[in-house]
Scaffold this active site. Structure first.
Site, short mmCIF file in Angstrom:
data_model
loop_
_atom_site.label_atom_id
_atom_site.label_comp_id
_atom_site.label_asym_id
_atom_site.label_seq_id
_atom_site.Cartn_x
_atom_site.Cartn_y
_atom_site.Cartn_z
N THR A 135 8.97 -4.80 -84.76
CA THR A 135 8.00 -4.40 -83.76
C THR A 135 7.14 -3.25 -84.25
OG1 THR A 135 9.38 -5.17 -81.92
CG2 THR A 135 7.74 -3.49 -81.41
N TYR A 170 2.89 -9.54 -78.59
CA TYR A 170 2.45 -9.08 -79.90
C TYR A 170 3.07 -9.91 -81.02
CZ TYR A 170 7.02 -6.75 -79.84
OH TYR A 170 8.36 -6.49 -79.75
N SER A 216 13.83 -8.53 -87.41
CA SER A 216 15.13 -8.21 -88.01
C SER A 216 16.08 -9.40 -88.01
CB SER A 216 15.78 -7.03 -87.27
OG SER A 216 15.96 -7.33 -85.88
N THR A 245 14.32 -3.81 -84.21
CA THR A 245 15.46 -3.19 -83.52
C THR A 245 16.52 -4.18 -83.07
OG1 THR A 245 14.31 -3.28 -81.38
CG2 THR A 245 14.05 -1.26 -82.69
N ASP A 246 16.19 -5.49 -83.03
CA ASP A 246 17.14 -6.45 -82.47
C ASP A 246 18.48 -6.45 -83.19
OD1 ASP A 246 15.36 -7.15 -80.53
OD2 ASP A 246 14.83 -9.10 -81.37
N LYS A 261 22.15 -1.10 -79.66
CA LYS A 261 20.98 -1.26 -78.80
C LYS A 261 21.46 -1.61 -77.40
CE LYS A 261 16.50 -3.62 -78.58
NZ LYS A 261 15.59 -4.59 -79.24
N GLU A 278 50.05 -10.47 -87.01
CA GLU A 278 49.94 -11.31 -88.20
C GLU A 278 48.56 -11.96 -88.25
OE1 GLU A 278 52.10 -15.17 -90.31
OE2 GLU A 278 52.96 -14.25 -88.50
#
Length: 406
Positions: free
Chosen positions: A86, A100, A133, A164-165, A237, A364
């Site tokens: 972004t 965008y 990302s 940022t994702d 986030k 285990e």
């Protein structure tokens, strides 16, 4: 005689429709998603036919040399390695906060637009990629980490820009794999560069300022967004739109940037060790991208079936992180599927889906993830299984790197 179809005036197109139309005409490399069949604009999703699916973009790993002026300068030299997101977004117009094209603008141009950078550092740039990302593979992150380490052989510090994702996963991967003790700062934004009130410019400027200050040397990778500094481990986030989205549950931020003041209030264990002693064990120069293990995440919920775990095992997963209810609990069917998978040699890490809290115990074939999020526990398990199949060794790494108690 049929009437000719009326042409809808461009002026009355919806913003979403117009944005999708513009994107369909854009070069493949300008849009962030690079996904298999879907192009995503924040707030808008439009299908792409399979024949138009773009190939995985190449990544630029060539570190630019220091200029002669930088070599002679007393200012710190910082390399900004850009991956898109972004922060590099081009909005439909100056007030389109959520409409965008991410990963559009070039980092060289963005850095050039920042004011007063001559006061904080000598800055060079590297356009590693320009994607959202989520479009980056673990093999891409391997290349990114190796590039950062290569850059730190020359530069005083590195800033990495990402979407940022999945920033928390990218940051933790770098934190665990970059071998240099020099500062690595990761940043991005929640609003595109070209919209009013964007946080992109301030975040990029402050990330460069922080990297150049040297205040986070030996901290590993840190995040800097919204004037707030977080360690890579534990950050997450928490909101899909707000600019203060990143938080570190239970532990909190490590510091803040307030104009000229960079305040650091706590440090990770690795920063307290002798130089070179806090380096993570996961040196990527010792493995190839093909060695990266396949690890998945299975979420538990009311009456969750065991199909996800069975499917992951059939698909070749060497490890699985369970995102459990409460203190890591999973359903009866998931538990049965996990037992079968462990008998086949699959390693499990148990975490909680609650967003905070610690998971203890194990058993285990099962390792506790402490307070790591499921997505960050996956990164650590993936790297661990890329280096060894020994369960006790992996368990030890989770008890040290995964739980860095002071």
């Amino acid at each position: 005689m049929m009437k000719p179809k009326s042409k809808r005036p461009l002026a009355v197109w919806s913003t979403a429709a117009f944005t999708a139309f513009v994107i369909s005409l854009s070069p493949v490399g300008t849009y962030a998603a690079h996904a298999a069949t879907v192009t995503e604009v924040k707030g808008t999703v439009s299908a792409i036919s399979p024949v138009q699916t773009p190939a995985a973009p190449g990544r630029n790993t060539t570190v630019p040399p220091l200029s002669e002026a930088s070599k002679q300068s007393a200012k710190p030299n910082v390399l900004v390695v850009a991956t898109g997101g972004t922060l590099a977004g081009q909005s439909t117009d100056a007030t389109s906060f959520q409409s965008y094209r991410a990963g559009t603008l070039k980092i060289e141009d963005m850095v050039g637009e920042l004011p007063n950078t001559d006061k904080i550092a000598d800055i060079s740039t590297l356009q590693f990629g320009n994607s959202g990302s989520s479009a980056y593979t673990m093999a891409d992150l391997y290349d990114l980490s190796r590039t950062v380490d290569k850059a730190l052989e020359v530069y005083d510090s590195v800033v990495v820009t990402t979407g940022t994702d999945t920033m928390e996963e990218i940051a933790y991967f770098l934190d665990l794999t970059v071998q240099s003790d020099k500062p690595v700062v990761i940043t991005g934004s929640m609003r595109p560069w070209t919209v009013i009130g964007s946080d992109a410019q301030a975040n990029l400027y402050n990330a460069i300022k922080l990297a150049g200050s040297g205040r986070t040397e030996s901290f590993g990778t840190v995040l800097m967004l919204n004037d707030t500094i977080h360690l890579a481990r534990g950050v997450t986030k928490t909101n899909d739109y707000r600019t203060d989205t990143f938080e570190t549950p239970m532990l909190g931020a490590v510091g803040y940037i307030d104009d000229e003041n960079i305040r650091i209030y706590r440090a990770p264990l690795r920063a307290m060790k002798e130089e070179g002693q806090g380096k993570p064990v996961f040196d990527l120069s010792k493995i190839s991208k093909g060695d990266l293990a396949k690890v998945e995440i299975a979420v538990s919920y009311q009456e969750a079936g065991g199909g996800a775990i069975k499917g992951f095992v059939a698909d070749g997963a060497k490890g699985i992180v369970t995102s459990g209810t409460g203190a890591g609990g999973i359903s009866r069917e998931m538990s049965a599927a996990r037992k079968e998978a462990i008998e086949k040699g699959v390693v499990f890490v148990t975490t909680t889906r609650t967003g905070s809290g610690s998971v203890y115990g194990g058993g285990e074939g099962i390792i506790s993830g402490d307070n790591l999020s499921p997505q960050q526990a996956r990164v650590l398990l993936l790297l661990s299984l890329s280096y060894t199949d020994d369960f006790d060794t992996i368990k030890g790494w989770f008890a040290t790197y995964g739980t860095p108690e002071v």
